[in-house]
Design a protein around this motif. Structure first.
Motif: not given
Length: 266
Positions: A37-45, A200-207
């Protein structure tokens, strides 16, 4: 293979042994991941690696062939239709091109999720919409513009305001800086970083944006060869020897962008 964590209590999103196939085409092979919770994740591929498919599985718009996705402790597979709708009300989603309704003005685009949830107090809606406009750096007069009148940067800001109107604990973004010039892209990153510090939201980000990965993401997940090839803070991912990671993160431009990580952690 990256294994599931033993302690899952802090996972905003938990992916367990997810396989995805479309007919004979394999997309995901035994993916395991915990996003605290509270993390910002960049999703790469690479293109076709299944980034958007995984995002759709997290949202619940698609079901994996095998395995389970848990969001805020709740299984997306075993959730009833009504529970799934209630759970998705806790999601804010920003699509790649904003996906604003062209026939609605900015005000009604931002207000749309509130009205979908059954909010009928127009004074409350007005207050929340103008508050979110201010949060994303737009003025009250922008509320009456149509999407066709907006610049690319303004479109992203309006889409972000709409995604955040119900103050969701989870925000999902698909290429949020795609199509923006460098200045607008940097402004958007600074805006999202500021809002994250406050909410403090959680983030999933395709980038695929290297600057976002460096400046904004606290964690990076790399999809390659149908699997989660690398996962963790950027410095850890940079040390991966996977061929796609080396190609994506260690070309000439990437080396310039990530130079200070190499200097600090190398």
């Amino acid at each position: 293979m990256i294994e599931s964590p033993k302690d899952t209590s802090s996972c905003a999103i938990r992916i367990e042994h997810v396989w995805t196939r479309f007919g004979e085409k394999l997309v995901h092979k035994d993916i395991n991941l915990c996003l605290p919770q509270g993390q910002i994740m960049g999703l790469v591929g690479a293109s076709g690696s299944g980034k958007t498919v995984l995002l759709r599985e997290i949202i619940g718009l698609q079901t994996p062939t095998q395995g389970e996705v848990f969001v805020m402790g709740q299984s997306m597979k075993s959730t009833s239709a009504s529970s799934g709708r209630r759970l998705r009300n806790n999601f804010g989603v920003l699509f790649q091109k904003g996906a604003l309704f062209s026939v609605l003005d900015v005000f009604d685009n931002i207000a749309f999720p509130l009205r979908e949830l059954g909010v009928r107090d127009e004074e409350l809606i007005r207050h929340l919409v103008f508050m979110k406009l201010e949060n994303v750096g737009l003025s009250p007069k922008d509320a009456w513009l149509k999407p066709a009148d907006l610049s690319g940067g303004m479109t992203k800001r309006v889409a972000l305001a709409r995604a955040l109107i119900v103050e969701p604990p989870l925000l999902l973004l698909d290429e949020p800086t795609s199509g923006l010039d460098p200045i607008s892209s940097e402004d958007f990153v600074e805006l999202l970083s500021s809002l994250h510090r406050d909410l403090r939201f959680t983030v999933v980000m395709v980038t695929h944006d290297l600057d976002i990965l460096r400046d904004l993401c606290t964690l990076v997940a790399v999809l390659a060869d149908h699997q989660l090839a690398a996962f963790g803070p950027l410095a850890k991912v940079l040390s991966s020897k996977h061929p796609f990671v080396e190609e994506f993160f260690h070309n000439r431009r990437a080396e310039r962008v990530f130079q200070y990580q190499e200097t600090t952690h190398g």
